[in-house]
Design an enzyme around this catalytic site. Sequence first.
Site, PDB file in Angstrom:
ATOM      1  N   HIS A  53     -50.844  67.774 -50.303  1.00 13.89           N
ATOM      2  CA  HIS A  53     -51.101  66.396 -49.690  1.00 13.89           C
ATOM      3  C   HIS A  53     -52.529  65.960 -50.333  1.00 13.89           C
ATOM      4  O   HIS A  53     -53.107  66.702 -51.122  1.00 13.89           O
ATOM      5  CB  HIS A  53     -52.244  66.092 -48.409  1.00 13.89           C
ATOM      6  CG  HIS A  53     -51.079  66.743 -47.146  1.00 13.89           C
ATOM      7  ND1 HIS A  53     -50.994  67.033 -45.849  1.00 13.89           N
ATOM      8  CD2 HIS A  53     -49.669  67.096 -47.186  1.00 13.89           C
ATOM      9  CE1 HIS A  53     -50.403  67.830 -45.496  1.00 13.89           C
ATOM     10  NE2 HIS A  53     -49.086  67.498 -45.498  1.00 13.89           N
ATOM     11  N   GLU A  55     -55.328  64.510 -49.951  1.00 10.56           N
ATOM     12  CA  GLU A  55     -56.361  65.181 -49.783  1.00 10.56           C
ATOM     13  C   GLU A  55     -56.790  67.056 -50.616  1.00 10.56           C
ATOM     14  O   GLU A  55     -57.394  67.385 -51.671  1.00 10.56           O
ATOM     15  CB  GLU A  55     -56.896  65.449 -49.000  1.00 10.56           C
ATOM     16  CG  GLU A  55     -57.392  64.492 -47.340  1.00 10.56           C
ATOM     17  CD  GLU A  55     -56.038  64.469 -46.770  1.00 10.56           C
ATOM     18  OE1 GLU A  55     -54.719  64.271 -47.715  1.00 10.56           O
ATOM     19  OE2 GLU A  55     -55.656  64.223 -45.790  1.00 10.56           O
ATOM     20  N   THR A 218     -21.169  43.846 -55.011  1.00  6.25           N
ATOM     21  CA  THR A 218     -21.033  44.321 -55.929  1.00  6.25           C
ATOM     22  C   THR A 218     -20.521  46.300 -56.424  1.00  6.25           C
ATOM     23  O   THR A 218     -20.390  46.318 -57.562  1.00  6.25           O
ATOM     24  CB  THR A 218     -22.908  45.424 -55.371  1.00  6.25           C
ATOM     25  OG1 THR A 218     -23.646  44.542 -55.656  1.00  6.25           O
ATOM     26  CG2 THR A 218     -23.377  46.315 -56.729  1.00  6.25           C
ATOM     27  N   ASP A 222     -19.178  46.017 -60.228  1.00  5.37           N
ATOM     28  CA  ASP A 222     -20.471  47.189 -61.066  1.00  5.37           C
ATOM     29  C   ASP A 222     -19.841  49.083 -61.143  1.00  5.37           C
ATOM     30  O   ASP A 222     -19.778  49.303 -61.757  1.00  5.37           O
ATOM     31  CB  ASP A 222     -21.448  47.108 -60.181  1.00  5.37           C
ATOM     32  CG  ASP A 222     -22.629  45.854 -60.560  1.00  5.37           C
ATOM     33  OD1 ASP A 222     -22.132  45.302 -61.004  1.00  5.37           O
ATOM     34  OD2 ASP A 222     -23.634  46.024 -60.343  1.00  5.37           O
ATOM     35  N   ARG A 229     -28.781  61.000 -60.256  1.00  4.01           N
ATOM     36  CA  ARG A 229     -29.253  61.523 -61.501  1.00  4.01           C
ATOM     37  C   ARG A 229     -30.218  62.186 -62.518  1.00  4.01           C
ATOM     38  O   ARG A 229     -30.862  62.208 -62.785  1.00  4.01           O
ATOM     39  CB  ARG A 229     -27.611  60.944 -62.477  1.00  4.01           C
ATOM     40  CG  ARG A 229     -27.493  59.388 -63.144  1.00  4.01           C
ATOM     41  CD  ARG A 229     -26.350  59.327 -63.669  1.00  4.01           C
ATOM     42  NE  ARG A 229     -26.137  57.889 -63.636  1.00  4.01           N
ATOM     43  CZ  ARG A 229     -25.792  56.766 -62.796  1.00  4.01           C
ATOM     44  NH1 ARG A 229     -26.253  57.391 -61.120  1.00  4.01           N
ATOM     45  NH2 ARG A 229     -26.065  55.607 -62.918  1.00  4.01           N
TER      46      ARG A 229
END
Lengths: 339, 339
Positions: A53, A55, A218, A222, A229
């Site tokens: 965490h 802290e 898209t 694309d 990765r």
Amino acid sequence: MVIDNNFYMSLALREAWKYQGLTYPNPAVGCCVVGEHGEILGVEAHHKAGEPHAEVNALKSAYYKLTNDSYILALKESVDIHTHLLSNHNGIFKKTKLYTTLEPCSHYGKTPSCANLIAELGIEEVYIGSSDTNKIAANGTLKLSMNNCMVYSDVLKTECDALLLPFNKTLEDRFVFFKWAERLNGTTDEGTISSQSSRRQVHAMRDVCDLLVIGGGTVREDRPTLDARLVNGKAPDILILSRNKDFDRAIPLFDVPDRKVYIEDNLERIQEYKNIMIEGGSAMYTLTRGVVDYYLCYIAPSLGGNESIKFSNDKFTFLNVDKESEDIIVWMKRIENNG
Amino acid sequence: MVIDNNFYMSLALREAWKYQGLTYPNPAVGCCVVGEHGEILGVEAHHKAGEPHAEVNALKSAYYKLTNDSYILALKESVDIHTHLLSNHNGIFKKTKLYTTLEPCSHYGKTPSCANLIAELGIEEVYIGSSDTNKIAANGTLKLSMNNCMVYSDVLKTECDALLLPFNKTLEDRFVFFKWAERLNGTTDEGTISSQSSRRQVHAMRDVCDLLVIGGGTVREDRPTLDARLVNGKAPDILILSRNKDFDRAIPLFDVPDRKVYIEDNLERIQEYKNIMIEGGSAMYTLTRGVVDYYLCYIAPSLGGNESIKFSNDKFTFLNVDKESEDIIVWMKRIENNG
């Protein structure tokens, strides 16, 4: 510049935002430890679920700064850092102050309780931004108060609550954020826009997302893989938002193991998921506007392109603005009721 | 986050950039004073020519933090702060460290010498970003070294040099910056874009500019005044870049007293000036691209509009990114040789 409690909390906030989107199912949290003369001993954040965490990371830095005991630097597991701090602190933390954006946890979960650690180290002043409303981890303030620690709540509470909102939304139902990359003139088309460092960060977010929503256009144009990765992470499930369900199955995203791919013309599927990233441009912005909690924009230092987000009259509040390597990284929320 | 010399210098840098464009004919400078335990005692900047230098402002803050002597808070004149510090410091600065983005001045100009003050206060360590190549003010390092002060040069030198470039350019020939405001999606048209606070900052920049360059189209459409009324400042001379020299003389900018207005189809006029701001959108970006040193962009948290800067393949380095009230404020430079 005023050096006060808000300043120390703002350092904790700034560090925590660097890991927003990366800590799920945990919250993004930052912590600053300040010495008895007001010197900054450590500013750290929680990086990833299972890791220490905020802290613990900040107390580790502070311990090293105060003792020069480099043994602690090699310790990565939260329980080992706890143990080393508890065995070796020799009261050095007595006069330090601890600033944390979220109430320290009081339970022994994947890591030991931070409230216990802070109390046992004898820290006498703790400044907290947001209260922890998660029943399992809450009551850190009570535990601290019972151990002669003065607790000051609500320090930069609005800012800390904005940092915590994604976590609270995942507890409540789900957190949805819309991520896009643009050039300085707002354009989102024509090839790769953001830096390698920014793209690696997005892959790290995909690694902890359980659903990635993307537009059909898209996918067709694309032909993406949409995995993680760049950080050797896991690939999230995919929801392709499209009326036309006919896609070339040779597109790499269909070929990633252990992934579900949905092709649907609505967003109902997100109800089965908790941490959801939407990637897209103008069309996706419009289609998903009703379900998005936060927006994340990477602004690259370049001009060019043609298309940008076309949606009039939406207004935002910038929650955090950071410059990391080349790009500007902006977390924001849309302001409601903007007509 | 690493708390080291670079961290303290980065605080000084961040504070200084808030006043970039406002300090002419002086440089933008930031300073951080750190106590013997590493505590931050003051982070301040130079705000405006004639007002105290960054070192004096930071030493004033540090003195108040160390002594609680509120008398000093009422002092505004540099010479009064110098005098009060020299009479009352009682050696409290001996173990402090001073970080300044620019070598402290060694001459008595409009204000007394900072190098003298630092030496007389007994500060033993000074960290400097950029060297002062201005012959009149230089040699601060030499003066400090002769007074038993350890001087560490070149701390975040690249960043400090980028902060200093506008000043050095005004000494050399002139500094030219291009300022524009855009929405989150890059648009620059359709009415007021940036916040009241950002517009006030731009007016303060106009107040210290000696020439403001603007496009003919903007003058015809917006019918602007182009003064510094939001800060009660002086209005700069105006160069309207336009082939068509026929303008309605009732447009308010023609009616501002003590101002020259040139209407010309080229930029030769800038050679008569030292500190030059260009305001505009896409057309002006293209027309002035060859003479601009730095770019300043205000990004407002909204969508809408239609037009954005259309210029392909330019790349930039973001020099400083700040969030002030509502907008993001970005200083940047274009990277040369980008094909």
